[in-house]
Design a protein around this motif. Sequence first.
Motif, short mmCIF file in Angstrom:
data_model
loop_
_atom_site.label_atom_id
_atom_site.label_comp_id
_atom_site.label_asym_id
_atom_site.label_seq_id
_atom_site.Cartn_x
_atom_site.Cartn_y
_atom_site.Cartn_z
N PRO A 81 41.24 -21.59 -3.70
CA PRO A 81 41.17 -20.42 -2.82
C PRO A 81 42.50 -19.68 -2.75
N SER A 82 42.45 -18.36 -2.63
CA SER A 82 43.67 -17.57 -2.50
C SER A 82 44.30 -17.81 -1.14
N VAL A 83 45.56 -17.36 -1.01
CA VAL A 83 46.25 -17.51 0.27
C VAL A 83 45.49 -16.77 1.36
N ALA A 84 44.99 -15.58 1.05
CA ALA A 84 44.23 -14.81 2.04
C ALA A 84 42.99 -15.58 2.48
N GLN A 85 42.30 -16.24 1.55
CA GLN A 85 41.12 -17.02 1.89
C GLN A 85 41.48 -18.23 2.73
N LEU A 86 42.61 -18.88 2.40
CA LEU A 86 43.06 -20.03 3.18
C LEU A 86 43.32 -19.62 4.63
N LEU A 87 44.02 -18.52 4.80
CA LEU A 87 44.37 -18.07 6.15
C LEU A 87 43.13 -17.62 6.92
N GLU A 88 42.19 -17.01 6.22
CA GLU A 88 40.99 -16.51 6.90
C GLU A 88 39.98 -17.62 7.20
N HIS A 89 39.81 -18.53 6.24
CA HIS A 89 38.75 -19.53 6.37
C HIS A 89 39.27 -20.89 6.84
N SER A 90 40.37 -21.36 6.25
CA SER A 90 40.85 -22.71 6.53
C SER A 90 41.70 -22.80 7.78
N LEU A 91 42.55 -21.80 8.03
CA LEU A 91 43.49 -21.88 9.14
C LEU A 91 42.80 -22.04 10.50
N PRO A 92 41.78 -21.25 10.82
CA PRO A 92 41.14 -21.44 12.14
C PRO A 92 40.58 -22.84 12.34
N LYS A 93 39.98 -23.41 11.30
CA LYS A 93 39.41 -24.75 11.41
C LYS A 93 40.50 -25.80 11.51
N LEU A 94 41.60 -25.57 10.80
CA LEU A 94 42.74 -26.49 10.89
C LEU A 94 43.33 -26.47 12.29
N LEU A 95 43.53 -25.30 12.85
CA LEU A 95 44.09 -25.19 14.19
C LEU A 95 43.17 -25.80 15.24
N GLU A 96 41.88 -25.63 15.06
CA GLU A 96 40.92 -26.23 15.99
C GLU A 96 41.00 -27.75 15.95
N THR A 97 41.08 -28.32 14.73
CA THR A 97 41.18 -29.77 14.60
C THR A 97 42.49 -30.28 15.19
N ALA A 98 43.58 -29.55 14.95
CA ALA A 98 44.88 -29.95 15.51
C ALA A 98 44.82 -29.96 17.03
N SER A 99 44.12 -28.99 17.62
CA SER A 99 43.97 -28.95 19.07
C SER A 99 43.17 -30.15 19.58
N ARG A 100 42.16 -30.54 18.85
CA ARG A 100 41.34 -31.70 19.26
C ARG A 100 42.15 -32.99 19.14
N VAL A 101 42.96 -33.10 18.10
CA VAL A 101 43.82 -34.28 17.95
C VAL A 101 44.87 -34.31 19.06
N SER A 102 45.41 -33.15 19.41
CA SER A 102 46.38 -33.08 20.50
C SER A 102 45.77 -33.57 21.82
N ALA A 103 44.51 -33.23 22.02
CA ALA A 103 43.82 -33.69 23.22
C ALA A 103 43.72 -35.20 23.26
N LEU A 104 43.48 -35.81 22.10
CA LEU A 104 43.43 -37.28 22.02
C LEU A 104 44.79 -37.89 22.36
N VAL A 105 45.85 -37.27 21.84
CA VAL A 105 47.20 -37.76 22.11
C VAL A 105 47.49 -37.70 23.61
N ARG A 106 47.12 -36.60 24.24
CA ARG A 106 47.42 -36.43 25.68
C ARG A 106 46.66 -37.45 26.52
N VAL A 107 45.45 -37.76 26.12
CA VAL A 107 44.64 -38.74 26.87
C VAL A 107 45.29 -40.11 26.85
N GLN A 108 45.93 -40.45 25.74
CA GLN A 108 46.48 -41.80 25.57
C GLN A 108 47.90 -41.93 26.10
N GLN A 109 48.47 -40.85 26.58
CA GLN A 109 49.85 -40.96 27.10
C GLN A 109 49.86 -41.49 28.53
#
Length: 285
Positions: free
Chosen positions: A257-285
């Motif tokens: 995939p081109s950089v434009a495709q990565l930013l349009e398609h992959s980045l939102p899903k990556l950020l969403e997953t990172a947010s969900r993982v962050s929530a797991l970290v906060r729960v365990q602190q």
Amino acid sequence: MTERRTAPLSADADADATDADAATAAHDGAPRPGDSYVQSFARGLAVLRSFGAEAPRQTLSEVAERAQLTRAGARRILHTLLHLGYVEADGRLFRLTPKVLDLGYAYLSSLPVWTQAQPLLEELMATLRQSCSATVLDGDDIVYVVRLSAHRTMSINLGIGSRLPAYCTSMGRVLLSGLEPDALRARLSQMALLKLTPATKVDIDALMEEIAQVRRQGWSLVQEELEQGLVALAAPVFDRAGKVVAAINVSGQTAGPSVAQLLEHSLPKLLETASRVSALVRVQQ
């Protein structure tokens, strides 16, 4: 046939090793033994770290050289590790045993968040059909705590515990973005900034600017700086205090995939997953 040797050292050899170690300590600038620093333990770890992909089997002399010890000191430590089962010997060659993995597993098992986060990363990998990883910062390197490979993206094999330089990787720049500017510049100044590809940024000011941009936008895209043909997109994982404690990424080939495709398609899903993982970290602190 492999022979595990556990024969004890002689008293004379042990005394020689002690004297040699003391002489080395007097000249190598290392911290002196005391209540807060156990020199023999530190040297034992140095012997373990001397083994790796580039030196899976070593002679006594090679271990001593790579661990920066005297032969007598290296011999004493190797025989201790033989007795404990962390090293085995085949003739003159020493190598690590699978028991060493227990040390790394102790770290991972103390952080159950990564066991819980793995299904989220597997979901991300399946959705994007790209390799997915999670890392933490350790010194100048990123260390993999999760590695899911959708396909072969790099010329080297990566797994849990693998290390890569932080300055030229997407996850490394995300992790470095969590440092204050003065601390970041000091960290970069001590790193061995090697130009691994024609695209690798090695100028400290350029890296400072790049990492500042990562801090502002909340993600990092690195193209062909670690390895030609490799592109990676990373996002931060935050703890309850808002500190960057880990990074996750997706990676693939520049022929994909081109950089434009990565930013349009992959980045939102990556950020969403990172947010969900962050929530797991906060729960365990």
